[in-house]
Structures are given as structure tokens and as C-alpha cells.
Scaffold this motif. Structure first.
Motif, PDB file in Angstrom:
ATOM      1  N   ARG A 142       3.436 191.116  63.832  1.00  0.00           N
ATOM      2  CA  ARG A 142       4.552 192.074  63.777  1.00  0.00           C
ATOM      3  C   ARG A 142       4.293 193.188  62.756  1.00  0.00           C
ATOM      4  O   ARG A 142       5.172 193.541  61.979  1.00  0.00           O
ATOM      5  CB  ARG A 142       5.865 191.337  63.445  1.00  0.00           C
ATOM      6  CG  ARG A 142       6.359 190.481  64.601  1.00  0.00           C
ATOM      7  CD  ARG A 142       7.662 189.795  64.288  1.00  0.00           C
ATOM      8  NE  ARG A 142       8.718 190.716  63.936  1.00  0.00           N
ATOM      9  CZ  ARG A 142       9.477 191.372  64.834  1.00  0.00           C
ATOM     10  NH1 ARG A 142       9.292 191.191  66.114  1.00  0.00           N
ATOM     11  NH2 ARG A 142      10.417 192.200  64.423  1.00  0.00           N
ATOM     12  N   ASP A 166       4.365 192.417  78.397  1.00  0.00           N
ATOM     13  CA  ASP A 166       5.414 192.972  77.548  1.00  0.00           C
ATOM     14  C   ASP A 166       4.838 194.111  76.692  1.00  0.00           C
ATOM     15  O   ASP A 166       4.000 193.880  75.833  1.00  0.00           O
ATOM     16  CB  ASP A 166       5.915 191.805  76.667  1.00  0.00           C
ATOM     17  CG  ASP A 166       7.003 192.211  75.706  1.00  0.00           C
ATOM     18  OD1 ASP A 166       7.088 193.401  75.347  1.00  0.00           O
ATOM     19  OD2 ASP A 166       7.772 191.327  75.291  1.00  0.00           O
ATOM     20  N   SER A 178       6.247 195.872  74.424  1.00  0.00           N
ATOM     21  CA  SER A 178       6.810 196.035  73.076  1.00  0.00           C
ATOM     22  C   SER A 178       6.099 195.146  72.058  1.00  0.00           C
ATOM     23  O   SER A 178       6.372 195.209  70.871  1.00  0.00           O
ATOM     24  CB  SER A 178       8.285 195.621  73.093  1.00  0.00           C
ATOM     25  OG  SER A 178       8.392 194.206  73.208  1.00  0.00           O
ATOM     26  N   LYS A 184      12.519 188.075  81.290  1.00  0.00           N
ATOM     27  CA  LYS A 184      11.651 189.247  81.470  1.00  0.00           C
ATOM     28  C   LYS A 184      11.397 189.557  82.942  1.00  0.00           C
ATOM     29  O   LYS A 184      10.823 190.593  83.267  1.00  0.00           O
ATOM     30  CB  LYS A 184      10.330 189.048  80.700  1.00  0.00           C
ATOM     31  CG  LYS A 184      10.541 189.104  79.192  1.00  0.00           C
ATOM     32  CD  LYS A 184       9.255 188.933  78.401  1.00  0.00           C
ATOM     33  CE  LYS A 184       9.569 188.873  76.903  1.00  0.00           C
ATOM     34  NZ  LYS A 184       8.395 188.581  76.084  1.00  0.00           N
ATOM     35  N   GLY A 219      11.486 193.662  73.543  1.00  0.00           N
ATOM     36  CA  GLY A 219      11.623 194.218  72.186  1.00  0.00           C
ATOM     37  C   GLY A 219      12.695 193.498  71.388  1.00  0.00           C
ATOM     38  O   GLY A 219      13.441 192.672  71.916  1.00  0.00           O
ATOM     39  N   ASP A 220      12.758 193.828  70.109  1.00  0.00           N
ATOM     40  CA  ASP A 220      13.797 193.229  69.252  1.00  0.00           C
ATOM     41  C   ASP A 220      15.172 193.684  69.720  1.00  0.00           C
ATOM     42  O   ASP A 220      15.312 194.768  70.296  1.00  0.00           O
ATOM     43  CB  ASP A 220      13.600 193.691  67.797  1.00  0.00           C
ATOM     44  CG  ASP A 220      12.393 193.021  67.155  1.00  0.00           C
ATOM     45  OD1 ASP A 220      11.695 192.270  67.842  1.00  0.00           O
ATOM     46  OD2 ASP A 220      12.163 193.263  65.957  1.00  0.00           O
ATOM     47  N   HIS A 277      16.067 190.585  77.928  1.00  0.00           N
ATOM     48  CA  HIS A 277      15.749 189.268  78.497  1.00  0.00           C
ATOM     49  C   HIS A 277      16.523 188.137  77.829  1.00  0.00           C
ATOM     50  O   HIS A 277      16.786 187.117  78.459  1.00  0.00           O
ATOM     51  CB  HIS A 277      14.240 189.005  78.443  1.00  0.00           C
ATOM     52  CG  HIS A 277      13.634 188.900  77.077  1.00  0.00           C
ATOM     53  ND1 HIS A 277      13.424 189.988  76.268  1.00  0.00           N
ATOM     54  CD2 HIS A 277      13.180 187.826  76.372  1.00  0.00           C
ATOM     55  CE1 HIS A 277      12.847 189.593  75.144  1.00  0.00           C
ATOM     56  NE2 HIS A 277      12.699 188.277  75.175  1.00  0.00           N
ATOM     57  N   HIS A 314      16.793 185.055  69.968  1.00  0.00           N
ATOM     58  CA  HIS A 314      15.427 184.922  69.441  1.00  0.00           C
ATOM     59  C   HIS A 314      14.771 186.279  69.152  1.00  0.00           C
ATOM     60  O   HIS A 314      13.873 186.374  68.329  1.00  0.00           O
ATOM     61  CB  HIS A 314      14.556 184.048  70.351  1.00  0.00           C
ATOM     62  CG  HIS A 314      14.117 184.711  71.614  1.00  0.00           C
ATOM     63  ND1 HIS A 314      14.853 184.660  72.775  1.00  0.00           N
ATOM     64  CD2 HIS A 314      13.018 185.444  71.905  1.00  0.00           C
ATOM     65  CE1 HIS A 314      14.218 185.335  73.721  1.00  0.00           C
ATOM     66  NE2 HIS A 314      13.109 185.832  73.213  1.00  0.00           N
ATOM     67  N   SER A 315      15.222 187.352  69.794  1.00  0.00           N
ATOM     68  CA  SER A 315      14.662 188.681  69.502  1.00  0.00           C
ATOM     69  C   SER A 315      15.471 189.431  68.446  1.00  0.00           C
ATOM     70  O   SER A 315      15.180 190.589  68.149  1.00  0.00           O
ATOM     71  CB  SER A 315      14.640 189.546  70.772  1.00  0.00           C
ATOM     72  OG  SER A 315      13.946 188.921  71.798  1.00  0.00           O
TER      73      SER A 315
HETATM   74  O1  INS Z   1       7.925 192.332  71.388  1.00  0.00           O
HETATM   75  C1  INS Z   1       8.585 191.117  71.281  1.00  0.00           C
HETATM   76  C2  INS Z   1       8.805 190.461  72.608  1.00  0.00           C
HETATM   77  O2  INS Z   1       9.448 191.318  73.519  1.00  0.00           O
HETATM   78  C3  INS Z   1       9.562 189.177  72.500  1.00  0.00           C
HETATM   79  O3  INS Z   1       9.774 188.536  73.699  1.00  0.00           O
HETATM   80  C4  INS Z   1      10.856 189.381  71.787  1.00  0.00           C
HETATM   81  O4  INS Z   1      11.535 188.180  71.754  1.00  0.00           O
HETATM   82  C5  INS Z   1      10.564 189.955  70.428  1.00  0.00           C
HETATM   83  O5  INS Z   1      11.673 190.081  69.665  1.00  0.00           O
HETATM   84  C6  INS Z   1       9.861 191.280  70.566  1.00  0.00           C
HETATM   85  O6  INS Z   1       9.655 191.868  69.349  1.00  0.00           O
END
Ligand code: INS
Ligand code: FE2
Ligand code: FE2
Length: 367
Positions: A57, A114, A116, A156, A173-174, A225, A251-252
Motif C-alpha cells: 500500500r 483490480d 486500484s 468485484k 479501491g478503499d 464490491h 474491509h476496504s
Molecule cells: O485496491 C484494493 C482492492 O480493491 C481491495 O479489494 C480493497 O479491499 C482495498 O481496500 C483496495 O485498496
């Protein structure tokens, strides 16, 4: 208000494992899943660097990949608005996109990458299995946690045509709350300046439209997602423990579980569940690697777990044993019964009885 968020240091987690497992074992888990934690000798060690040779990260790295990630967050921060999320929630709450089993959905993730994510560029099914296998090793008896890991990113599929082919900024993404000020703990926070919600004063105070301690379930999170998968699980009557659903929905939400931002919106139950999210996050993040999990080898175990997820009796029309429509199946059996007993009343009775019984074994979820 003081909130009891346990700050979790991953580096020292396993040296101090007993203390932590005592804490989390205080949680009472519903849903019929196995609970106690067994210590294992060779616990998962979080690596220092990701598969690209960088720290995990790291959003400031100078690289081509990082430029794509930053552009992703620019679009996400501009386009995720309160109204957008409201519309998405209404649309996807209908669960009218598909009917399929959890495993079928996992296989669909073979096609999803993904954009992000600075730490992983493998198809998402690998990420599901990498995280689930890592957590299974350290928490062998907490099968609900293995299942949670397996399904946490299934949302997703929103990227795929059948599910609306949403742009990446609306799926990955977050995540962060809408309806209150954007906290600086959000990565690439600067791009929020072009978010249309900025011009509504009621959305731009610390609490915004919420009351302090209102509980995260009452907070509108950016759409993606996490929210979608949690919705699918809840609406299909999943029996995962509440902590599992919490992990899936938040979780994000790194600004909360990593940076301690937005904690004023949490209630007591959120504080409890957050402990499990901290546990889960270690495996979600640090299991990302180039090492492929052999899908066929682990499939039987996860299929057996999936069978444990009891669903609402009236939600699915298919029998889990043979995937045939339950009404056809009941009709066929009751017709044969009638043939042998020469009695039409018994045919109707048998038909309704069979439909009732078969509905307790649905195999597919509505998405
Ligand atoms: O890039 C990631 C990804 O998309 C993950 O699935 C998500 O849970 C995170 O928070 C994100 O930063
Ligand atoms: Fe995720
Ligand atoms: Fe993940």
C-alpha cells in the motif's frame, strides 16, 4: 466520546498471539460455525515487500503502475457522491442480475483484475484463495473466517457485463463514508475537492448527516464490491456470523481500520467487530503474492464450507443436490406417487410437501 478501538500492530501480533486470541475469543459468534482458535506453530508471517518489490500500500511510489492507481482514485473521489450511492443501492438491492452459486461466482473472478491495487495484478480468484488459505492455516477451526475470506471480494463481479459493467472507480479501491466530511486519512485526499458533495454544507461537518455513535450500518459508504457483497449475503439470508458480514462490508475502509478515522460514527458492536477485521486484514493484504494456489486442490474444502451457508428457504428455486428446478422435481415425484396410489389428492399433497422440503436446500444465491 471515547471509542475502544484496539490498535493492532501486525508486526508483533504473533509474538503476542495468546493475548490477542483471548481478546477475540470473547466474541460470541452466531451462525453455527466452529469457534475456538487453535494456536499453530508456523503462523503466517507478513512479508515486508510486495510482489513488485515495494512496501505494501505504497501510494507514493514513482512508477507506471502507481500512475494508474492515482488516476483511479482521482475518478473515484470525484464520482462517488451520496446520490450516486443511493441510486446504486436501490438498483442492486433488486438482486435481479443473476442466480448462481458462490463457487460459480469465484470462477467468474478469473476474468477480473483490480486496477486500484498497487500490490496485486493476478486474477482475483487467486487473491480469494491466497487470503483464505493463509487465514485457514493460522485459524484452522474458524471456518466462518475461511469462508469470509473466500467471498469478501466476490462483489468485484460488478465489473462484468452481466452485472452492469460498472467502471473500476465504482467497484474497487478503499471506501469512505458519504454524507459527512472527507477525512484526510483517505489516500489521495486532494481529489475530493472536485466531488460535487463538497458544495452541500450539511455533508461537510465531522458528523455530517449522522449522529455520533450512530453505528456504521447506518452510514452510507462509497459504492463498491464491499457493500454489494454484504447486501447479497444478507438478502440471501446467509448465516455467516455478524463479524463476517462486518468484515465484508468494511474491509476496504482503510481510513477506519488502519488510520482510526471516522471512529466517532461507530457503536459498541462495531468496536467488537473491528477486532476481527484487524485480524482479517493481515491476511487480506499480506497474502498478495505471485504464488498461485492450485484451485482444483483446494476446491473440495471450499465447496464443503459453502454448503454450510444456510439460505432463506424461499429465495431459490433450485435443488442443491441436482440443480433441477424444485417445482419440476416435486411434480415428477408426486406424479409417480399418484400413478402408484391412483389417488389425485395424494398427488397434490405430495407435491406441496416436496416443494416445501426441497426449498430448504437451495444451491444458488440471487445477485
Ligand atoms: O485496491 C484494493 C482492492 O480493491 C481491495 O479489494 C480493497 O479491499 C482495498 O481496500 C483496495 O485498496
Ligand atoms: Fe476488497
Ligand atoms: Fe481482498
Amino acid at each position: 466520546m471515547t471509542i475502544c478501538v484496539e490498535q493492532f500492530d501486525f508486526g508483533s501480533h504473533f509474538e503476542d498471539k495468546n493475548k490477542h486470541s483471548e481478546d477475540i475469543n470473547e466474541l460470541v459468534l452466531d451462525g453455527g460455525f466452529v469457534q475456538p482458535k487453535q494456536d499453530s506453530n508456523d503462523a503466517f508471517v507478513a512479508p515486508d515487500i510486495n510482489a513488485f518489490g515495494h512496501t505494501f500500500r505504497n501510494y507514493d511510489e514513482e512508477s507506471e503502475r502507481q500512475k494508474g492507481v492515482e488516476e483511479f482514485y482521482r475518478l473515484q473521489h470525484i464520482n462517488q457522491t451520496f446520490n450516486f450511492v443511493k441510486k446504486m443501492r436501490e438498483e442492486y438491492m433488486k438482486l435481479d442480475k443473476a442466480e448462481m452459486s458462490i463457487w460459480e461466482c469465484c470462477e467468474l473472478l478469473n476474468e477480473v483484475v483490480d486496477e486500484s491495487d498497487p500490490d496485486l495484478d493476478l486474477p482475483q480468484i487467486q487473491h480469494l484463495l491466497q487470503s483464505a488459505e493463509a487465514i485457514r492455516k493460522d485459524y484452522p477451526n474458524e471456518d466462518w473466517l475461511h469462508l469470509t475470506a473466500l467471498i469478501h471480494d466476490l462483489g468485484k463481479i460488478l465489473l462484468l457485463p452481466k452485472f452492469g459493467e460498472l467502471p473500476q472507480w465504482a467497484v474497487v479501491g478503499d471506501t469512505f463514508p458519504l454524507g459527512c466530511a472527507f477525512d484526510e486519512a483517505n489516500i489521495h485526499h486532494k481529489y475530493f475537492k472536485d466531488n460535487p458533495d463538497i458544495k452541500y454544507p450539511e455533508y461537510n461537518t465531522k458528523n455530517g448527516i449522522y449522529n455520533e455513535g450512530c453505528g456504521l450500518d447506518n452510514v452510507m459508504m462509497s459504492w463498491g464490491h464491499d457493500d454489494y457483497m454484504c447486501m447479497v449475503a444478507k438478502e440471501n439470508g446467509s448465516t455467516l456470523p455478524k463479524a463476517g458480514l462486518f468484515i465484508i462490508r468494511y474491509h476496504s475502509f482503510y481510513p477506519l481500520h488502519k488510520e482510526n478515522a471516522y471512529t466517532h460514527l461507530m457503536n459498541e458492536e462495531d468496536c467488537e467487530n473491528l477486532k476481527w477485521l484487524h485480524v482479517f486484514n493481515k491476511y487480506d493484504l499480506y497474502s498478495k503474492s505471485k504464488v498461485h494456489v492450485d484451485v482444483d486442490e483446494v476446491k473440495p474444502y471450499y465447496l464443503s464450507l459453502i454448503e454450510k451457508v444456510r439460505l432463506n428457504s424461499d429465495e431459490s428455486d433450485e435443488c442443491c443436490l441436482c440443480n433441477t428446478n424444485i417445482y419440476e422435481l416435486a411434480f415428477f415425484f408426486s406424479l409417480s406417487f399418484c400413478f402408484f396410489s391412483f389417488h389425485c389428492v395424494s398427488m397434490c399433497g405430495t407435491y406441496f410437501l416436496l416443494v416445501l422440503v426441497l426449498q430448504y436446500f437451495p444451491a444458488k444465491l440471487k445477485w
